[in-house]
Design a protein around this motif. Structure first.
Motif, PDB file in Angstrom:
ATOM      1  N   ALA A 142       0.824  -1.210   0.000  1.00  0.00           N
ATOM      2  CA  ALA A 142       0.000   0.000   0.000  1.00  0.00           C
ATOM      3  C   ALA A 142       0.858   1.260   0.000  1.00  0.00           C
ATOM      4  CB  ALA A 142      -0.932  -0.016   1.216  1.00  0.00           C
ATOM      5  N   THR A 143       2.008   1.218   0.673  1.00  0.00           N
ATOM      6  CA  THR A 143       2.884   2.387   0.707  1.00  0.00           C
ATOM      7  C   THR A 143       3.451   2.722  -0.674  1.00  0.00           C
ATOM      8  OG1 THR A 143       4.690   0.920   1.357  1.00  0.00           O
ATOM      9  CG2 THR A 143       3.507   2.064   3.120  1.00  0.00           C
ATOM     10  N   VAL A 144       3.731   1.670  -1.459  1.00  0.00           N
ATOM     11  CA  VAL A 144       4.253   1.888  -2.815  1.00  0.00           C
ATOM     12  C   VAL A 144       3.207   2.601  -3.671  1.00  0.00           C
ATOM     13  CG1 VAL A 144       5.094   0.744  -4.896  1.00  0.00           C
ATOM     14  CG2 VAL A 144       5.822  -0.072  -2.652  1.00  0.00           C
ATOM     15  N   VAL A 145       1.973   2.118  -3.594  1.00  0.00           N
ATOM     16  CA  VAL A 145       0.904   2.741  -4.379  1.00  0.00           C
ATOM     17  C   VAL A 145       0.678   4.178  -3.936  1.00  0.00           C
ATOM     18  CG1 VAL A 145      -1.493   2.534  -5.108  1.00  0.00           C
ATOM     19  CG2 VAL A 145      -0.176   0.486  -4.666  1.00  0.00           C
ATOM     20  N   TYR A 146       0.736   4.412  -2.611  1.00  0.00           N
ATOM     21  CA  TYR A 146       0.498   5.760  -2.099  1.00  0.00           C
ATOM     22  C   TYR A 146       1.601   6.718  -2.529  1.00  0.00           C
ATOM     23  CZ  TYR A 146      -0.391   9.533   1.198  1.00  0.00           C
ATOM     24  OH  TYR A 146      -0.642  10.766   1.748  1.00  0.00           O
ATOM     25  N   ASN A 147       2.850   6.268  -2.499  1.00  0.00           N
ATOM     26  CA  ASN A 147       3.954   7.127  -2.929  1.00  0.00           C
ATOM     27  C   ASN A 147       3.857   7.465  -4.407  1.00  0.00           C
ATOM     28  OD1 ASN A 147       5.153   7.268  -0.385  1.00  0.00           O
ATOM     29  ND2 ASN A 147       6.313   5.369  -0.709  1.00  0.00           N
ATOM     30  N   GLU A 148       3.405   6.489  -5.210  1.00  0.00           N
ATOM     31  CA  GLU A 148       3.207   6.782  -6.636  1.00  0.00           C
ATOM     32  C   GLU A 148       2.048   7.757  -6.840  1.00  0.00           C
ATOM     33  OE1 GLU A 148       4.680   2.405  -8.319  1.00  0.00           O
ATOM     34  OE2 GLU A 148       2.572   3.022  -8.450  1.00  0.00           O
ATOM     35  N   TYR A 149       1.035   7.644  -6.001  1.00  0.00           N
ATOM     36  CA  TYR A 149      -0.137   8.513  -6.153  1.00  0.00           C
ATOM     37  C   TYR A 149       0.177   9.965  -5.786  1.00  0.00           C
ATOM     38  CZ  TYR A 149      -4.612  10.638  -4.995  1.00  0.00           C
ATOM     39  OH  TYR A 149      -5.674  11.502  -4.912  1.00  0.00           O
ATOM     40  N   ILE A 150       0.921  10.168  -4.701  1.00  0.00           N
ATOM     41  CA  ILE A 150       1.202  11.541  -4.259  1.00  0.00           C
ATOM     42  C   ILE A 150       2.335  12.197  -5.044  1.00  0.00           C
ATOM     43  CG2 ILE A 150       0.381  11.023  -1.934  1.00  0.00           C
ATOM     44  CD1 ILE A 150       3.316  10.895  -1.037  1.00  0.00           C
ATOM     45  N   ALA A 151       2.922  11.480  -6.010  1.00  0.00           N
ATOM     46  CA  ALA A 151       3.960  12.101  -6.843  1.00  0.00           C
ATOM     47  C   ALA A 151       3.408  13.278  -7.627  1.00  0.00           C
ATOM     48  CB  ALA A 151       4.562  11.064  -7.784  1.00  0.00           C
ATOM     49  N   ASP A 152       2.119  13.254  -7.917  1.00  0.00           N
ATOM     50  CA  ASP A 152       1.469  14.391  -8.557  1.00  0.00           C
ATOM     51  C   ASP A 152       1.151  15.431  -7.485  1.00  0.00           C
ATOM     52  OD1 ASP A 152       0.116  16.140 -10.126  1.00  0.00           O
ATOM     53  OD2 ASP A 152      -1.676  14.879 -10.374  1.00  0.00           O
ATOM     54  N   ARG A 153       1.745  16.612  -7.582  1.00  0.00           N
ATOM     55  CA  ARG A 153       1.596  17.621  -6.530  1.00  0.00           C
ATOM     56  C   ARG A 153       0.200  18.227  -6.499  1.00  0.00           C
ATOM     57  NH1 ARG A 153       2.893  23.005  -8.413  1.00  0.00           N
ATOM     58  NH2 ARG A 153       3.605  23.468  -6.290  1.00  0.00           N
ATOM     59  N   HIS A 154      -0.619  17.951  -7.499  1.00  0.00           N
ATOM     60  CA  HIS A 154      -1.973  18.493  -7.534  1.00  0.00           C
ATOM     61  C   HIS A 154      -3.016  17.463  -7.091  1.00  0.00           C
ATOM     62  CE1 HIS A 154      -0.566  22.120  -9.457  1.00  0.00           C
ATOM     63  NE2 HIS A 154       0.051  21.395 -10.384  1.00  0.00           N
ATOM     64  N   HIS A 155      -2.577  16.416  -6.419  1.00  0.00           N
ATOM     65  CA  HIS A 155      -3.521  15.393  -5.978  1.00  0.00           C
ATOM     66  C   HIS A 155      -4.314  15.876  -4.764  1.00  0.00           C
ATOM     67  CE1 HIS A 155      -0.256  14.728  -3.072  1.00  0.00           C
ATOM     68  NE2 HIS A 155      -1.165  14.145  -2.313  1.00  0.00           N
ATOM     69  N   VAL A 156      -5.417  15.154  -4.487  1.00  0.00           N
ATOM     70  CA  VAL A 156      -6.204  15.438  -3.291  1.00  0.00           C
ATOM     71  C   VAL A 156      -5.466  14.844  -2.092  1.00  0.00           C
ATOM     72  CG1 VAL A 156      -8.425  15.126  -2.143  1.00  0.00           C
ATOM     73  CG2 VAL A 156      -8.345  15.452  -4.614  1.00  0.00           C
ATOM     74  N   HIS A 157      -5.128  15.676  -1.097  1.00  0.00           N
ATOM     75  CA  HIS A 157      -4.320  15.232   0.027  1.00  0.00           C
ATOM     76  C   HIS A 157      -5.175  14.496   1.053  1.00  0.00           C
ATOM     77  CE1 HIS A 157      -1.689  18.019  -1.957  1.00  0.00           C
ATOM     78  NE2 HIS A 157      -0.698  17.758  -1.115  1.00  0.00           N
ATOM     79  N   MET A 158      -4.540  13.531   1.709  1.00  0.00           N
ATOM     80  CA  MET A 158      -5.265  12.696   2.655  1.00  0.00           C
ATOM     81  C   MET A 158      -5.684  13.471   3.909  1.00  0.00           C
ATOM     82  SD  MET A 158      -4.195   9.023   4.297  1.00  0.00           S
ATOM     83  CE  MET A 158      -4.384   8.126   2.771  1.00  0.00           C
TER      84      MET A 158
END
Length: 399
Positions: free
Chosen positions: A91-107
């Protein structure tokens, strides 16, 4: 040139820093602003624009948080579906790939405070297969896409059709065995009746006026007479042979007059039934026919009861249609399609039944019985007239 001009080293360094991913705790989701340090974040929280956004948030906080949570979940699942659709991943790998986009919705703007809570939520709702290991939480995406479900449905249909064909074959074999069992005792009874008739005929005494009486038994080949006379024995054998010839001629005449035609008709009916069983399938789509869309799901888009030309057949059950009015291309299952009956004299394709695949011309229509009378025009059955063909077994041919 000013101190903080566009091309100064400080301005360039600031832009480079802004491109990278900063700490999430200094990000304001309502204003969509990333701050570099705690002091900058504190100054932003005291700004007038942030205060206005917090007033909007205070009017309905649950709605705002639910909206960000739904957006975060959708984008997270979309990422894992694209990148790790069929693999088991941390899950950490997927999350790190997801937040690589700086315009994502933050948790920190959602209802989940940590990644562990979010992963457990995905496992409870059945959107991902989740398991806890010594190395951390691992997750596997559960594909519930419409395309995958569609393929599974087609696979199940093929399995059901194969089972139905096997059951039909077993039923036909059982019927043949039952017929054979019924015919065997009938033939044995017929032979016994013939033997009894012959023995009765041989035991009947015959006499002539002024002559001598002779008896003939089935067990003996020589006639027993009261007196040894050649003339009487000849008369008995001549009468017996004449009666046998007459009975043979009568039996052959009856079989040729009454039974020959009925046997031929029965044979033709059996052939028609066998042809119907072999050509009757649970799929009927073919290229070049015009069908009507009866899908309620496509009613909102304006395709309900609209006609289209079948351009391609996919996996026997799905048709790729070119709509006649809009020229749009659709893929529709045959369960949501209906055959089209042309005007009298139009060409139709027999899509199911004994004459499947033949081209015919529509002669008349019986609206009460939902059947039609057609005449085959091409092929080995050219000129044959079919009296009652169901609407579902014929379809209009596209020009």
């Amino acid at each position: 040139m000013g101190k903080n001009d566009f091309l100064t080293p400080k301005a360039i360094a600031n832009r480079i820093k802004a491109k990278g991913l900063q700490k999430l705790r200094w990000y304001c989701q309502m204003c969509q602003k990333q701050c570099r340090d705690e002091n900058g974040f504190k100054c932003h929280c005291m700004s007038e624009s942030h205060q206005r956004q917090m007033e909007v948030f205070g009017q309905n906080p649950n709605r705002v948080i639910d909206g960000y949570s739904e957006e975060f979940e959708t984008s997270f699942l979309e990422h894992i579906k694209r990148s790790h659709r069929f693999s088991r991943i941390a899950a950490t790998v997927v999350y790190n790939e997801y937040i690589a986009d700086r315009h994502h919705v933050h948790m920190n703007s959602t209802e989940w405070a940590t990644l562990t809570e979010f992963v457990k939520y995905l496992g409870r709702t059945g959107k991902c297969k989740v398991e806890e290991t010594p190395k951390g939480w691992f997750m596997t995406y559960i594909d519930r896409d419409s395309e995958t479900l569609f393929k599974e449905r087609l696979k199940n249909k093929r399995i059901k059709s194969d089972l139905a064909e096997e059951e039909k074959q077993e039923r036909t074999i059982k019927r043949q065995i039952e017929r054979a069992e019924q015919l065997i005792p009938l033939s044995e009874n017929g032979e016994e009746q013939k033997q009894t008739e012959q023995s009765e005929q041989l035991l009947v005494p015959k006499s002539e006026p002024g002559g001598k009486i002779a008896f003939s038994l089935a067990s003996s080949s020589k006639p027993v007479t009261k007196e040894n006379g050649e003339s009487s024995s000849k008369v008995v054998f001549e009468d017996f042979e004449a009666e046998k010839v007459e009975k043979k001629s009568k039996s052959t005449g009856n079989s040729t007059k009454g039974g020959g035609g009925s046997a031929l008709d029965d044979l033709m009916k059996e052939q028609e039934k066998a042809k119907e069983r072999s050509n009757r399938k649970d799929y009927w789509l073919c290229e070049g026919i015009i069908v009507k869309v009866m899908s309620n799901a496509l009613a909102q888009k304006g395709y309900y009861k609209q006609k289209g030309l079948v351009v391609k057949v996919i996996d026997k059950y799905v048709g790729e249609l070119e709509m006649l009015d809009s020229k749009h291309i659709l893929r529709v299952d045959q369960e949501e399609l209906e055959t089209v009956i042309p005007q009298i004299g139009g060409l139709v394709r027999i899509v199911n039944g004994a004459y499947r695949g033949s081209t015919a011309r529509l002669i008349s229509v019986d609206t009460d019985n939902y059947s039609a009378k057609v005449q085959i025009e091409k092929g080995i059955y050219d000129g044959r007239v079919l009296q009652e063909v169901d609407y579902e077994d014929i379809c209009k041919i596209g020009q």
